[in-house]
Structures are given as C-alpha cells and as structure tokens.
Design a protein around this motif. Structure first.
Motif, PDB file in Angstrom:
ATOM      1  N   GLN A  11       0.834  -1.198   0.000  1.00 25.97           N
ATOM      2  CA  GLN A  11       0.000   0.000   0.000  1.00 25.97           C
ATOM      3  C   GLN A  11       0.870   1.250   0.000  1.00 25.97           C
ATOM      4  OE1 GLN A  11      -2.654  -0.387   3.341  1.00 25.97           O
ATOM      5  NE2 GLN A  11      -3.515  -2.328   2.608  1.00 25.97           N
ATOM      6  N   ALA A  12       0.518   2.175  -0.871  1.00 23.36           N
ATOM      7  CA  ALA A  12       1.251   3.440  -0.989  1.00 23.36           C
ATOM      8  C   ALA A  12       0.262   4.589  -0.854  1.00 23.36           C
ATOM      9  CB  ALA A  12       1.979   3.521  -2.328  1.00 23.36           C
ATOM     10  N   GLU A  13       0.625   5.570  -0.037  1.00 26.07           N
ATOM     11  CA  GLU A  13      -0.224   6.745   0.139  1.00 26.07           C
ATOM     12  C   GLU A  13       0.473   7.956  -0.465  1.00 26.07           C
ATOM     13  OE1 GLU A  13      -3.021   8.153   3.668  1.00 26.07           O
ATOM     14  OE2 GLU A  13      -0.924   8.667   4.063  1.00 26.07           O
ATOM     15  N   PHE A  14      -0.201   8.615  -1.388  1.00 28.75           N
ATOM     16  CA  PHE A  14       0.321   9.796  -2.073  1.00 28.75           C
ATOM     17  C   PHE A  14      -0.382  11.038  -1.545  1.00 28.75           C
ATOM     18  CE2 PHE A  14       0.746   6.195  -4.877  1.00 28.75           C
ATOM     19  CZ  PHE A  14       1.965   6.355  -5.511  1.00 28.75           C
ATOM     20  N   PHE A  15       0.369  12.143  -1.492  1.00 30.21           N
ATOM     21  CA  PHE A  15      -0.231  13.437  -1.185  1.00 30.21           C
ATOM     22  C   PHE A  15      -0.211  14.276  -2.453  1.00 30.21           C
ATOM     23  CE2 PHE A  15       0.231  17.910   0.383  1.00 30.21           C
ATOM     24  CZ  PHE A  15      -1.088  18.048   0.780  1.00 30.21           C
ATOM     25  N   ILE A  16      -1.410  14.602  -2.946  1.00 29.26           N
ATOM     26  CA  ILE A  16      -1.555  15.367  -4.186  1.00 29.26           C
ATOM     27  C   ILE A  16      -1.877  16.807  -3.800  1.00 29.26           C
ATOM     28  CG2 ILE A  16      -2.752  15.511  -6.397  1.00 29.26           C
ATOM     29  CD1 ILE A  16      -3.518  12.568  -6.025  1.00 29.26           C
ATOM     30  N   LYS A  17      -0.986  17.721  -4.146  1.00 27.58           N
ATOM     31  CA  LYS A  17      -1.099  19.098  -3.676  1.00 27.58           C
ATOM     32  C   LYS A  17      -2.126  19.917  -4.445  1.00 27.58           C
ATOM     33  CE  LYS A  17       3.331  19.691  -4.297  1.00 27.58           C
ATOM     34  NZ  LYS A  17       4.677  20.327  -4.325  1.00 27.58           N
ATOM     35  N   ASN A  18      -2.376  19.586  -5.696  1.00 25.37           N
ATOM     36  CA  ASN A  18      -3.214  20.447  -6.538  1.00 25.37           C
ATOM     37  C   ASN A  18      -4.622  19.886  -6.730  1.00 25.37           C
ATOM     38  OD1 ASN A  18      -2.274  18.287  -8.127  1.00 25.37           O
ATOM     39  ND2 ASN A  18      -2.619  19.443 -10.013  1.00 25.37           N
ATOM     40  N   MET A  19      -5.126  19.185  -5.716  1.00 27.86           N
ATOM     41  CA  MET A  19      -6.465  18.610  -5.816  1.00 27.86           C
ATOM     42  C   MET A  19      -7.222  18.817  -4.513  1.00 27.86           C
ATOM     43  SD  MET A  19      -7.363  17.041  -8.683  1.00 27.86           S
ATOM     44  CE  MET A  19      -6.504  16.835 -10.249  1.00 27.86           C
ATOM     45  N   ASN A  20      -8.546  18.964  -4.634  1.00 26.13           N
ATOM     46  CA  ASN A  20      -9.446  18.884  -3.495  1.00 26.13           C
ATOM     47  C   ASN A  20     -10.061  17.493  -3.471  1.00 26.13           C
ATOM     48  OD1 ASN A  20      -8.986  21.554  -2.728  1.00 26.13           O
ATOM     49  ND2 ASN A  20     -10.642  22.325  -4.025  1.00 26.13           N
ATOM     50  N   VAL A  21     -10.592  17.110  -2.322  1.00 28.62           N
ATOM     51  CA  VAL A  21     -11.134  15.762  -2.198  1.00 28.62           C
ATOM     52  C   VAL A  21     -12.335  15.566  -3.117  1.00 28.62           C
ATOM     53  CG1 VAL A  21     -12.621  16.355  -0.237  1.00 28.62           C
ATOM     54  CG2 VAL A  21     -11.838  13.999  -0.534  1.00 28.62           C
ATOM     55  N   GLU A  22     -13.141  16.630  -3.319  1.00 27.69           N
ATOM     56  CA  GLU A  22     -14.299  16.499  -4.207  1.00 27.69           C
ATOM     57  C   GLU A  22     -13.859  16.236  -5.642  1.00 27.69           C
ATOM     58  OE1 GLU A  22     -13.744  19.043  -2.223  1.00 27.69           O
ATOM     59  OE2 GLU A  22     -15.275  18.874  -0.643  1.00 27.69           O
ATOM     60  N   GLU A  23     -12.791  16.897  -6.068  1.00 29.41           N
ATOM     61  CA  GLU A  23     -12.286  16.682  -7.424  1.00 29.41           C
ATOM     62  C   GLU A  23     -11.719  15.277  -7.579  1.00 29.41           C
ATOM     63  OE1 GLU A  23     -10.817  21.235  -8.438  1.00 29.41           O
ATOM     64  OE2 GLU A  23      -9.475  19.872  -7.370  1.00 29.41           O
ATOM     65  N   MET A  24     -11.058  14.802  -6.526  1.00 33.67           N
ATOM     66  CA  MET A  24     -10.416  13.491  -6.616  1.00 33.67           C
ATOM     67  C   MET A  24     -11.436  12.366  -6.632  1.00 33.67           C
ATOM     68  SD  MET A  24      -7.260  12.736  -6.948  1.00 33.67           S
ATOM     69  CE  MET A  24      -6.671  11.129  -7.469  1.00 33.67           C
TER      70      MET A  24
END
Length: 204
Positions: A11-24
């Motif tokens: 399992q890998a957890e990524f942090f995406i800086k240019n996204m909101n949770v609704e968009e993702m």
C-alpha cells in the motif's frame, strides 16, 4: 476466498497538492491517477483504498487566491512489491533534500506532473507482508481464585541459624577501630602538645 477478495498487501499513500477531495472523488480523475500509478508500478491488481482531505490531517485551509487547493491523500493498494521509482524517495540523497524542505529527484514524477502534483516527501509505503500479527488468546474469568482448601505450609522447618558471630563482628570491628583512632587522637592532643610547650619554654 478468491484472489479478488484477498487484501492488497503493498500500500502506498500519495499526497496530491493540486487537488481537493471532491475533485479526486470524480471517477475520471481518480481513474487517471490510478492509471498513472499503474504505469510506474506495473501491478496486476491496483485499487484505491482511501481518499482523505488534507484538512482532516491537520492541514490549513487554503487562501482563496491563485486557485489554491486543500490537498488530498490517496492510498492505493497493489499485489506486487513497490517499484524502484516509488522507492527512490527512500535513498539518502532524497531524504536529505526532504529534511531541507527541498523537492526530491524522482525519475517517474513526469508521469504524474501533467495532471497531479505529488509531494514525494510525504509518500508512505506500507508492506503488509512484513507486519507480523501476534494473536493472543484471552481467557476471561470471574477474577476469583478457585477454592483449593486451607493453606498448608511446608512440612520441613527452616534450619536455625546462629547470628551471634555476625553480630559480634558487626559491632566489635568498628568499635576496635574507633578505640584505636581515639587513642591516637588523644596522644596527639595531649602528649605531643606538652612536648611542644616544653620546647617553647627552653631558654634561648
């Protein structure tokens, strides 16, 4: 249990800086992200496990300027070990850059950069196959000891021991030393002082 029901151990957890949770959460956006991850990981099975807003992890509310995003954590699971690209953040050079708040050098970042800005210093890699789970059976009781009858001490009596010798040694030795020291001190204070006074009284 079928292969599809078996949990994905890597399992890998990524942090995406240019996204909101609704968009993702939009299916096409999440599909694009999983496609990019699959491209650099090459697993047989890959699924999204959890999507969390950075605000739920203590992140700050973004300022309403320059279209800033709150950021989102996405955890994915796969059935094969992590690729060399995902492990590049663990090398000493990149760890040093992260400690200095510099962006690490990741060879596969360009596979994401067009749509997703990954904070590689915040990636988390978890290998479930190395986590040993120790299960211990818990016996629940009433907290009352079973009735085993009256307590019976051992039949053999303890052997008697004479402590007089220890007592005498404990007192006699320090007392003798104290008497000797007292005698020496008395000699110095009395006899030696009289001798010094006589020498002082002799005519010149």
């Amino acid at each position: 249990m079928s292969a599809e029901d078996f949990p994905l151990p890597y399992q890998a957890e990524f942090f995406i800086k240019n996204m909101n949770v609704e968009e993702m959460l939009a299916s096409e956006v999440l599909g694009d992200f999983l496609g990019a991850v699959k491209n650099v990981w090459q697993p047989d099975r890959l699924n999204a496990i959890n999507i969390t807003s950075a605000l739920d992890r203590g992140g700050r509310v973004p300022l309403p300027i320059n279209d800033m995003k709150e950021g989102v954590y996405v955890m994915v699971g796969a059935d094969v070990p992590f690729s060399s690209c995902l492990r590049e953040v663990e090398n000493p050079q990149n760890q040093l850059r992260c400690s200095q708040e510099m962006e690490p050098v990741i060879s596969c970042d360009k596979k994401f950069r067009a749509q997703f800005h990954i904070d590689w210093c915040k990636i988390s890699l978890v290998d479930k196959t190395k986590q040993v789970l120790i299960s211990q059976e818990v016996v629940r009781g009433e907290g009352i000891l079973p009735d085993v009858g009256e307590y019976r001490p051992p039949a053999e009596a303890l052997k008697a021991r004479d402590y007089r010798a220890d007592f005498l040694i404990t007192l006699a030795v320090p007392s003798a030393v104290a008497l000797v020291l007292f005698a020496i001190l008395g000699y110095i204070m009395c006899c030696r002082r009289e001798g010094m006074e006589r020498e002082t009284c002799k005519p010149q």
